[in-house]
Design an enzyme around this catalytic site. Structure first.
Site, short mmCIF file in Angstrom:
data_model
loop_
_atom_site.label_atom_id
_atom_site.label_comp_id
_atom_site.label_asym_id
_atom_site.label_seq_id
_atom_site.Cartn_x
_atom_site.Cartn_y
_atom_site.Cartn_z
N HIS A 150 -1.27 3.00 -5.39
CA HIS A 150 -1.51 1.56 -5.28
C HIS A 150 -3.00 1.24 -5.33
O HIS A 150 -3.83 2.14 -5.20
CB HIS A 150 -0.93 1.03 -3.96
N HIS A 200 0.83 -1.22 0.00
CA HIS A 200 0.00 0.00 0.00
C HIS A 200 0.86 1.26 0.00
O HIS A 200 0.44 2.32 0.45
CB HIS A 200 -0.96 -0.03 1.20
N HIS A 260 -14.23 2.16 3.04
CA HIS A 260 -13.51 0.95 2.57
C HIS A 260 -14.45 -0.26 2.59
O HIS A 260 -14.48 -1.04 1.63
CB HIS A 260 -12.31 0.66 3.50
N HIS A 286 -8.53 -6.72 0.94
CA HIS A 286 -7.88 -5.84 1.93
C HIS A 286 -8.73 -5.73 3.21
O HIS A 286 -8.20 -5.70 4.31
CB HIS A 286 -7.67 -4.47 1.30
N ASP A 346 -6.18 -1.13 -3.77
CA ASP A 346 -6.70 -2.01 -2.73
C ASP A 346 -7.61 -3.04 -3.40
O ASP A 346 -8.55 -2.67 -4.12
CB ASP A 346 -7.58 -1.24 -1.73
N GLU A 376 -5.36 4.53 -4.51
CA GLU A 376 -5.06 5.62 -3.57
C GLU A 376 -3.72 6.26 -3.91
O GLU A 376 -2.90 5.66 -4.62
CB GLU A 376 -5.06 5.07 -2.13
ZN LIG Z 1 -4.47 0.80 0.36
#
Ligand SMILES: [Zn+2]
Length: 218
Positions: A59, A55, A168, A65, A61, A180
């Protein structure tokens, strides 16, 4: 002929790359170098090893995650990582992105399936409060994006939210991919452009650095 322009939306990765508080710094170990004195009969080359959180920097997710049985990064659908993307500018005084900010974009979101929110926070990359004072997305706004059929959400902040991670959980629970720490968003002067953000195929894991690129014009 229309010129198609590539805009790199990725931060560089180096030992100096700012990392999330508590994460270990990036390590790049040079295992061989052409600059090293050559021993007779032995050819040097440039080889390195990378040790980093998945991360770090720009990157992706994967659902895994936060979701125990969610798709891991090797299983993400690449058709969601490449294609038309909408850019939504977020006013600079907004600290929590809620449904009323996204609602005017509803019809365009349903067509694009990918969206990047330009909060302007990418300009603060490297500043002391980058990882702590960034704008966030509300759980309701995250559910709104899921309901519009969005498949990928990109942000220029280190995270879409903070503990207890409502956004999230809603996004990854809805099968969306999150990108992100996007960079250079101010260079995109188009509402709609093509996005490429593909992760490494890391078996069974939670995320991956990506090289994110906007292709505008054409
Ligand atoms: Zn992340």
């Amino acid at each position: 002929m229309t010129v198609r322009r590539m805009i790199d939306l990725s931060h560089t990765v180096s030992a100096e790359t700012p990392v999330f508080p508590g994460d270990a710094a990036v390590e790049i170990l040079v295992t061989d170098a052409t600059s090293r004195a050559s021993v007779a009969g032995e050819r040097h080359m440039n080889c390195s090893r990378l040790n980093t959180s998945l991360h770090t920097g720009t990157h992706m997710d994967a659902p895994f995650h936060f979701i125990h049985d969610g798709a891991s990064i090797d299983r993400v659908d690449l058709t969601h990582c490449i294609g038309p993307s909408l850019m939504i500018p977020i006013p600079p005084d907004v600290h929590e992105i809620d449904v009323p900010i996204l609602a005017p974009w509803q019809n365009k979101l349903r067509v694009a399936h990918r969206v990047i929110l330009n909060t302007g926070w990418h300009r603060r990359w490297g500043e002391p409060d980058y990882f702590t004072a960034h704008p966030v997305i509300s759980g309701d706004a995250a559910r709104f994006l899921v309901d519009q059929g969005v498949r990928l959400l990109g942000v220029d902040t280190p995270s879409v939210d903070r503990d207890p991670y409502d956004a999230h959980l809603a996004l990854l629970g809805g099968g969306l991919l999150i990108v992100e720490n996007l960079a250079n968003l101010d260079q995109i002067h188009a509402e709609l452009f093509d996005l490429v953000a593909t992760p490494l195929r890391i078996l069974g894991r939670d995320g991956s650095p990506v090289r994110a690129v906007a292709i505008v014009g054409g």
